[in-house]
Design a protein around this motif. Structure first.
Motif, mmCIF file in Angstrom:
data_model
loop_
_atom_site.group_PDB
_atom_site.id
_atom_site.type_symbol
_atom_site.label_atom_id
_atom_site.label_comp_id
_atom_site.label_asym_id
_atom_site.label_seq_id
_atom_site.Cartn_x
_atom_site.Cartn_y
_atom_site.Cartn_z
ATOM 1 N N LEU A 278 0.851 -1.189 0.000
ATOM 2 C CA LEU A 278 0.000 0.000 0.000
ATOM 3 C C LEU A 278 0.886 1.237 0.000
ATOM 4 O O LEU A 278 1.853 1.313 0.758
ATOM 5 C CB LEU A 278 -0.902 0.021 1.233
ATOM 6 C CG LEU A 278 -1.963 -1.084 1.346
ATOM 7 C CD1 LEU A 278 -2.609 -1.043 2.725
ATOM 8 C CD2 LEU A 278 -3.008 -0.946 0.260
ATOM 9 N N SER A 279 0.536 2.203 -0.840
ATOM 10 C CA SER A 279 1.255 3.478 -0.892
ATOM 11 C C SER A 279 0.257 4.615 -0.727
ATOM 12 O O SER A 279 -0.891 4.531 -1.209
ATOM 13 C CB SER A 279 1.993 3.640 -2.232
ATOM 14 O OG SER A 279 2.919 2.597 -2.419
ATOM 15 N N PHE A 280 0.697 5.663 -0.056
ATOM 16 C CA PHE A 280 -0.191 6.808 0.143
ATOM 17 C C PHE A 280 -0.240 7.670 -1.111
ATOM 18 O O PHE A 280 0.766 7.871 -1.788
ATOM 19 C CB PHE A 280 0.267 7.654 1.327
ATOM 20 C CG PHE A 280 -0.588 8.868 1.553
ATOM 21 C CD1 PHE A 280 -1.822 8.746 2.181
ATOM 22 C CD2 PHE A 280 -0.176 10.121 1.109
ATOM 23 C CE1 PHE A 280 -2.622 9.861 2.379
ATOM 24 C CE2 PHE A 280 -0.969 11.233 1.304
ATOM 25 C CZ PHE A 280 -2.200 11.111 1.934
ATOM 26 N N SER A 281 -1.424 8.175 -1.415
ATOM 27 C CA SER A 281 -1.612 9.061 -2.558
ATOM 28 C C SER A 281 -2.406 10.276 -2.099
ATOM 29 O O SER A 281 -3.456 10.129 -1.439
ATOM 30 C CB SER A 281 -2.358 8.351 -3.687
ATOM 31 O OG SER A 281 -2.680 9.255 -4.719
ATOM 32 N N VAL A 282 -1.913 11.465 -2.449
ATOM 33 C CA VAL A 282 -2.645 12.686 -2.103
ATOM 34 C C VAL A 282 -3.978 12.716 -2.838
ATOM 35 O O VAL A 282 -5.002 13.177 -2.303
ATOM 36 C CB VAL A 282 -1.799 13.928 -2.454
ATOM 37 C CG1 VAL A 282 -2.584 15.206 -2.184
ATOM 38 C CG2 VAL A 282 -0.501 13.916 -1.663
ATOM 39 N N THR A 283 -3.975 12.197 -4.067
ATOM 40 C CA THR A 283 -5.195 12.151 -4.873
ATOM 41 C C THR A 283 -5.985 10.898 -4.536
ATOM 42 O O THR A 283 -5.443 9.787 -4.548
ATOM 43 C CB THR A 283 -4.862 12.150 -6.373
ATOM 44 O OG1 THR A 283 -4.059 13.292 -6.668
ATOM 45 C CG2 THR A 283 -6.123 12.168 -7.214
ATOM 46 N N LYS A 284 -7.242 11.072 -4.256
ATOM 47 C CA LYS A 284 -8.079 9.917 -3.962
ATOM 48 C C LYS A 284 -8.322 9.100 -5.224
ATOM 49 O O LYS A 284 -8.549 9.641 -6.296
ATOM 50 C CB LYS A 284 -9.423 10.368 -3.365
ATOM 51 C CG LYS A 284 -9.296 10.895 -1.944
ATOM 52 C CD LYS A 284 -10.663 11.088 -1.317
ATOM 53 C CE LYS A 284 -10.522 11.496 0.149
ATOM 54 N NZ LYS A 284 -11.847 11.628 0.812
ATOM 55 N N GLN A 285 -8.262 7.797 -5.068
ATOM 56 C CA GLN A 285 -8.477 6.891 -6.185
ATOM 57 C C GLN A 285 -9.979 6.689 -6.413
ATOM 58 O O GLN A 285 -10.788 6.779 -5.485
ATOM 59 C CB GLN A 285 -7.812 5.537 -5.907
ATOM 60 C CG GLN A 285 -6.342 5.634 -5.537
ATOM 61 C CD GLN A 285 -5.526 6.289 -6.626
ATOM 62 O OE1 GLN A 285 -5.495 5.803 -7.752
ATOM 63 N NE2 GLN A 285 -4.864 7.387 -6.298
ATOM 64 N N GLN A 286 -10.319 6.431 -7.656
ATOM 65 C CA GLN A 286 -11.728 6.234 -8.015
ATOM 66 C C GLN A 286 -12.131 4.777 -7.791
ATOM 67 O O GLN A 286 -12.423 4.038 -8.719
ATOM 68 C CB GLN A 286 -11.953 6.650 -9.469
ATOM 69 C CG GLN A 286 -11.655 8.097 -9.769
ATOM 70 C CD GLN A 286 -12.517 9.040 -8.927
ATOM 71 O OE1 GLN A 286 -13.722 8.840 -8.807
ATOM 72 N NE2 GLN A 286 -11.892 10.057 -8.345
#
Length: 431
Positions: A278-286
């Motif tokens: 798991l990696s953090f993303s500032v943009t939320k995934q759809q």
């Protein structure tokens, strides 16, 4: 010897010399020697009479018999000694053999039981693997069937369009040939009025035949782009299905196999292709909205649940504080109660701000301060009812016991993780 009172001369039997008394007789050396030799022979057993010889022979035979008995007794004693020595050695060998036979018999019985258990478990294993393989086969068959249906539908449209174009042209061809015959028949027309009317009629009919316009309205598809896109979409569905089946197969073959469940991960977490990171993303995934998805905390559950056996997993966290947990699946998915450390059905460690805490069913316990905790080992034993957390050194790979939970789980348990902070390079992986 002469009677007393009678005078008689004594003569030597050898030389004949006369003597007055026996004392005056000279010593007979030769006779003396003969007597001494005779005595010596008697002493040595010679010169004996027949009875003496017989007695001597009996004595000799008795002596020889005694000697033989003595030798026999000695030999018998020696043989008995050797037999006893051999028997003693054989006793130790037999004792050792019997001990080893008992051990081998016990091991053989255990191996027979183990063989029976293995064969019994393999029956279920073959059944489970065969079931997964059947699922894969059905997915491929369904993919093939769907792909061919999409292709056939597109090809039928093209074939119908080609057939329609051909029919239009064939009808036009037939009409024009008929018109040609009508024109040729006008050469024999004698009346001018009738000729003019019929010519005008043919001209009107021919003018209505617009071949190019008719074909333009029925143009053939230039390529199969749409069907290609539809099949590619089906390929993606197939990959997802086969991936799920493959993970199920790995679970069958490796009971400790664990991956993150895509339907549970928070939208700000990006799941790797192998479903293990798991990696953090500032943009939320759809991600699709599901009732299983965490929405308040950066959390995820494993796809697999566990009810028995011995299990070992490794976690590694980079650039983030974390929570590693074993929990039931009924914890909330949103709100403050959805945090792993808050759940009544959760057993976890939290590492945040260099402080390590343990949480058991919502109750926390301060453990220690430590500057870095990146690699963790978790051991779950249903037989002993224990959940043990270790830290693993980056350099020496030595393990340090952090905490042990003693618990008898009443429901299937899942692995769970949480990122405590959203950092661009935050990353959690499991093995």
């Amino acid at each position: 010897m002469p009677p007393k009172g009678t005078d008689q001369e004594l003569c030597c039997p050898v030389c004949g010399q006369e003597h007055l008394s026996p004392e005056s007789l000279p010593r007979n050396i030769k006779l003396k020697q003969i007597v001494e030799d005779y005595k010596a022979n008697i002493k040595n057993g010679e010169g004996l009479s027949g009875a003496d010889e017989i007695n001597k022979e009996k004595t000799t035979n008795l002596k020889n018999s005694n000697d033989t008995n003595s030798v026999y007794k000695e030999e018998r004693s020696q043989v008995e000694t050797e037999v006893n020595e051999k028997s003693s050695r054989l006793d130790s060998v037999i004792t050792s053999l019997r001990e080893k036979l008992l051990l081998i018999d016990e091991l053989v019985n255990k191996e027979k039981d183990r063989e029976a258990a293995i064969k019994g478990s393999h029956v279920d294993l073959r059944k489970d693997v065969n079931s997964v393989m059947d699922e894969m086969e059905e997915l491929i068959k369904a993919h093939r069937s769907t792909g061919m249906k999409l292709l056939e539908a597109e090809l039928k449209q093209r074939e119908d369009a080609a057939e329609k174009r051909l029919k239009v042209l064939s009808d036009a061809q037939k009409f024009l040939r008929t018109a040609e015959l009508q024109v040729q028949s006008l050469l024999n027309e004698t009346e001018d009025l009738s000729f003019s009317e019929r010519v005008q009629e043919v001209e009107d009919q021919v003018s209505k035949v617009t071949i190019q316009d008719s074909l333009t309205d029925m143009e053939l598809p230039g390529h199969l782009k749409e069907v290609c896109e539809k099949i590619e979409h089906q390929n993606n569905q197939l990959r997802l299905g086969l991936g799920s089946a493959q993970r199920a197969l790995r679970v069958v073959l490796n009971p400790s196999e664990v991956t993150f469940d895509p339907e549970t991960i928070h939208p700000n977490l990006v799941l790797s292709e192998d479903l293990k990171s798991l990696s953090f993303s500032v943009t939320k995934q759809q991600y699709p909205a599901t009732p299983l998805r965490f929405t308040s905390f950066f959390q995820a559950l494993s796809s697999q649940s566990f009810t028995q056996g011995e299990h070992l997993w490794h976690f590694q966290a980079e650039a983030c504080s974390w929570v590693f947990a074993v929990c039931y699946s009924d914890l909330p998915r949103s709100g403050s109660a959805s945090g792993l450390e808050s759940s009544l059905g959760s057993w976890c460690l939290m590492y945040c701000d260099n402080l390590l805490r343990a949480y058991e069913q919502g109750k926390d316990m301060h453990l220690r301060r430590t500057p870095s905790l990146k690699k963790m080992e978790i051991r779950l034993s249903f037989s002993s009812g224990s959940l043990v957390f270790y830290s693993v050194s980056d350099v020496s790979r030595e393990k340090t016991l952090l905490h042990t939970f003693n618990v008898n789980f009443t429901l299937p348990v899942f692995l769970a993780v949480r990122m405590m902070s959203g950092q661009p390079k935050a990353h959690i992986s499991l093995n």
